[in-house]
Design a protein around this motif. Structure first.
Motif, PDB file in Angstrom:
ATOM      1  N   ALA A 135      67.253  10.104  53.746  1.00 19.89           N
ATOM      2  CA  ALA A 135      66.106  10.963  54.048  1.00 19.89           C
ATOM      3  C   ALA A 135      66.232  12.312  53.355  1.00 19.89           C
ATOM      4  N   MET A 158      59.298  14.969  57.522  1.00 20.09           N
ATOM      5  CA  MET A 158      59.771  13.681  58.042  1.00 20.09           C
ATOM      6  C   MET A 158      61.278  13.565  57.928  1.00 20.09           C
ATOM      7  N   GLN A 183      63.582  15.818  57.914  1.00 20.92           N
ATOM      8  CA  GLN A 183      64.321  16.638  58.865  1.00 20.92           C
ATOM      9  C   GLN A 183      64.524  15.910  60.181  1.00 20.92           C
ATOM     10  N   VAL A 184      63.466  15.299  60.692  1.00 22.24           N
ATOM     11  CA  VAL A 184      63.570  14.582  61.969  1.00 22.24           C
ATOM     12  C   VAL A 184      64.352  13.287  61.809  1.00 22.24           C
ATOM     13  N   LEU A 185      64.092  12.540  60.735  1.00 19.92           N
ATOM     14  CA  LEU A 185      64.805  11.278  60.534  1.00 19.92           C
ATOM     15  C   LEU A 185      66.305  11.509  60.391  1.00 19.92           C
ATOM     16  N   THR A 199      67.700  12.443  63.848  1.00 23.08           N
ATOM     17  CA  THR A 199      67.720  11.257  64.709  1.00 23.08           C
ATOM     18  C   THR A 199      68.796  10.276  64.263  1.00 23.08           C
ATOM     19  N   ALA A 226      58.782  12.428  63.548  1.00 23.04           N
ATOM     20  CA  ALA A 226      58.840  12.728  62.110  1.00 23.04           C
ATOM     21  C   ALA A 226      57.445  12.952  61.538  1.00 23.04           C
ATOM     22  N   ARG A 255      56.214  16.388  62.749  1.00 22.66           N
ATOM     23  CA  ARG A 255      56.858  17.475  62.025  1.00 22.66           C
ATOM     24  C   ARG A 255      56.296  17.573  60.604  1.00 22.66           C
TER      25      ARG A 255
END
Length: 586
Positions: free
Chosen positions: A80, A106, A108-110, A113, A136, A139
């Motif tokens: 990512a 996307m 950053q969140v992936l 997580t 994601a 965000r």
């Protein structure tokens, strides 16, 4: 590439998504270009999205290649973050810059997580589930909207927000979330002409939003294994009545978007302060990467916002991609210099090679033959351009992608094209671009030049009035008869064919191999030149970079004049070309 349905996103799913999205954008590129009327009707949104995604996909592939020698697999965070970084450094145009921020949001969140899932279950793969994908997408939409100085509804920002909203209402299965986001985006895309006057008048949907729908469709295929079925324009069936949203812009592209009938105002003039798709906009598009801290970027945003419009600043953690439309390109670059270190600067005049905002691109018959060349610096770009070549600028450490070369071949607008990569490492990239251009009916010959000085030699004997095959043979012969060298500074300690070099040493490379290791630029260049001329020569070409000593060229010219009778010397200024000196001997 076969897709296996799965209920989560991992590194392999990100890789698959990027690959599928790149292929889908490649298919849709021309259609998206044709409906590009906002913020500037320059017909390149599809191409810019493709090139941005190509950079992202290349970065992800590099991560997987790095793991091939070991047993470990890249984590979701690895993939990512690579996707986001690749998109950031390769972002093109307004649409590509926004796409880069969407992917960054996307990622950053992936990454968060995925890292959390790996920490909680060390033996399991790093992955994100449906709720993670939902977060994601949210965000992504929010961060993209924040990156745009003056968000406008009816654009890709609206489509991204709709995708995130639809995902919020979906279940917890990753496949369900992806499908909901895609359907939400597609529905929002069909409604964009109701929100933006320039789209309504042109009878098209938003080009950037159309591209995002394609990218989200690839995400659905990556997690379900089932390809989505898109109709023309990226929506199912017809669009809003009278708007032609489902037409994909056929018959109502940029040319038709700005017509003004007798006694009427120009049709592309905005209906509100934010509808900036009209004629009379800024003359230049300025894009650059910037190394700067957050505080400096905040000040930069305010300054650029006062200078022009279509301002988008994306990135973070010290690296940013800046995009703005201005009348004073120099002031926009100076603002970047004050904020930090700008590089990879691209300035496009909408009147040079691109249509003015709101004006139709004049039709012209294709030329019979053209030359497309990759060049390492602005000085050589000017030299090649004066000789009639279409150029692609390759800055140090930033080789052009195949899509950029294909775009240049199209821009040359000729039935026959001679392609000069001018770099051994670009041969395969250039070959892929040539093959793509051939599928479009363009006759392309690739001459495997390994240096810009070989390209100069080839261009010197280019004769468009000869038969194509004869011209290619003559140009290939001239390039092959030219030995090439470069003088550079070593960045780190390394083994070379001439021994061990230390960081800061001056290296002289002949035909790609290190032949001389020295401490003085001029002395090293003189040694290199003497070795090259030992086997004879008639013409020495010197291309001097910005960082070379001011007296180096004069010293080398004097050396040739005093020691090698009947050998001529020509000197060119190469600008910021990476190498201190390029040397050619014919």
């Amino acid at each position: 590439m076969a897709q296996v349905p799965q209920t989560f996103l991992d590194a392999l799913a990100v890789r698959t998504w990027c690959s599928l999205a790149l292929t889908a954008l490649g298919r849709a590129r021309e259609e998206i270009d044709a409906i590009n009327v906002y913020p500037v009707a320059d017909g390149d949104t599809g191409t810019n999205l493709y090139l941005t995604l190509e950079s992202a996909a290349t970065a992800v592939e590099a991560v997987f290649v790095g793991y091939e020698t070991g047993r470990a697999e890249p984590s979701l965070g690895d993939a990512a973050r690579a996707m986001a970084h690749g998109a950031l450094i390769g972002a093109r145009g307004n649409s590509g810059t926004i796409l880069a921020q969407l992917l960054r949001g996307m990622a950053q969140v992936l990454a968060e997580t995925g890292d959390a899932s790996a920490a909680s279950a060390p033996t399991a793969a790093s992955r994100a589930d449906g709720p993670g994908l939902r977060r994601a997408l949210r965000r992504a939409a929010d961060s993209a909207r924040q990156a745009v100085a003056h968000p406008v509804e009816g654009t890709v920002l609206t489509v991204a927000s709709a995708a995130a909203d639809a995902a919020e209402e979906a279940g917890d299965d990753c496949r369900t979330v992806a499908r909901a986001a895609y359907e939400g985006a597609r529905t929002a895309l069909a409604a964009t002409p109701d929100q933006l006057g320039v789209l309504r008048r042109a009878g098209v949907v938003d080009a950037g939003g159309r591209g995002l729908v394609t990218v989200l469709g690839a995400l659905v295929e990556a997690v379900t294994g089932e390809a989505v079925r898109e109709t023309a324009g990226g929506v199912s069936g017809a669009g809003p009545a009278g708007h032609g949203a489902g037409s994909g812009g056929h018959g109502a592209g940029p040319a038709g978007a700005c017509a003004a009938g007798p006694g009427t105002e120009p049709a592309c003039q905005g209906e509100s302060g934010d509808d900036r798709g009209g004629a009379g906009g800024p003359a230049f598009e300025v894009i650059y990467l910037l190394e700067a801290d957050d505080a400096a970027v905040a000040r930069l945003r305010a300054r650029l916002d006062a200078l022009g419009d279509s301002l988008v600043v994306v990135g973070g953690d010290g690296l940013w991609n800046v995009h703005v439309h201005v009348d004073d390109a120099g002031a926009a670059v100076e603002a970047g210099v004050e904020a930090g270190r700008p590089y990879r600067i691209r300035i496009t005049h909408f009147g040079h090679g691109e249509p003015h905002p709101g004006r139709e691109r004049p039709s012209r018959a294709p030329a019979q033959r053209a030359v497309v060349a990759v060049v390492p610096g602005e000085g050589l770009a000017g030299l090649y351009g004066e000789a009639g070549a279409t150029t692609v600028l390759a800055r140090p450490g930033e080789p052009p992608a195949s899509g950029e070369l294909v775009q240049a071949v199209r821009r040359a607008h000729a039935r026959e094209v001679v392609l000069l990569p001018n770099d051994a490492e670009l041969r395969h990239t250039a070959a892929a671009a040539a093959e793509q251009a051939r599928t479009e009916g363009i006759r392309v010959a690739l001459i495997p030049t390994r240096s810009a000085v070989q390209g100069i030699a080839a261009l010197a004997v280019h004769e468009p009035r000869r038969r194509f095959d004869e011209d290619v043979v003559q140009m290939t012969s001239a390039a092959g008869a030219t030995r090439y060298a470069e003088v550079v500074v070593a960045e780190r300690q390394s083994w070379t064919t001439a021994g061990i070099c230390q960081a800061g040493d001056v290296l002289g490379l002949i035909d790609g191999d290190v032949a001389v290791i020295g401490t003085d630029v001029t002395a090293t260049a003189r040694t290199v030149l003497d070795r090259m001329l030992q086997s004879g020569g008639e013409l020495v070409t010197l291309v001097v970079g910005d960082e070379a000593p001011e007296t180096a060229a004069a010293h080398l010219e004097a050396r040739v004049r005093e020691s090698y009778l009947a050998v001529d010397t020509v000197v060119y200024h190469g600008g910021r070309q990476g190498a201190l000196l390029l040397i050619g001997v014919e």
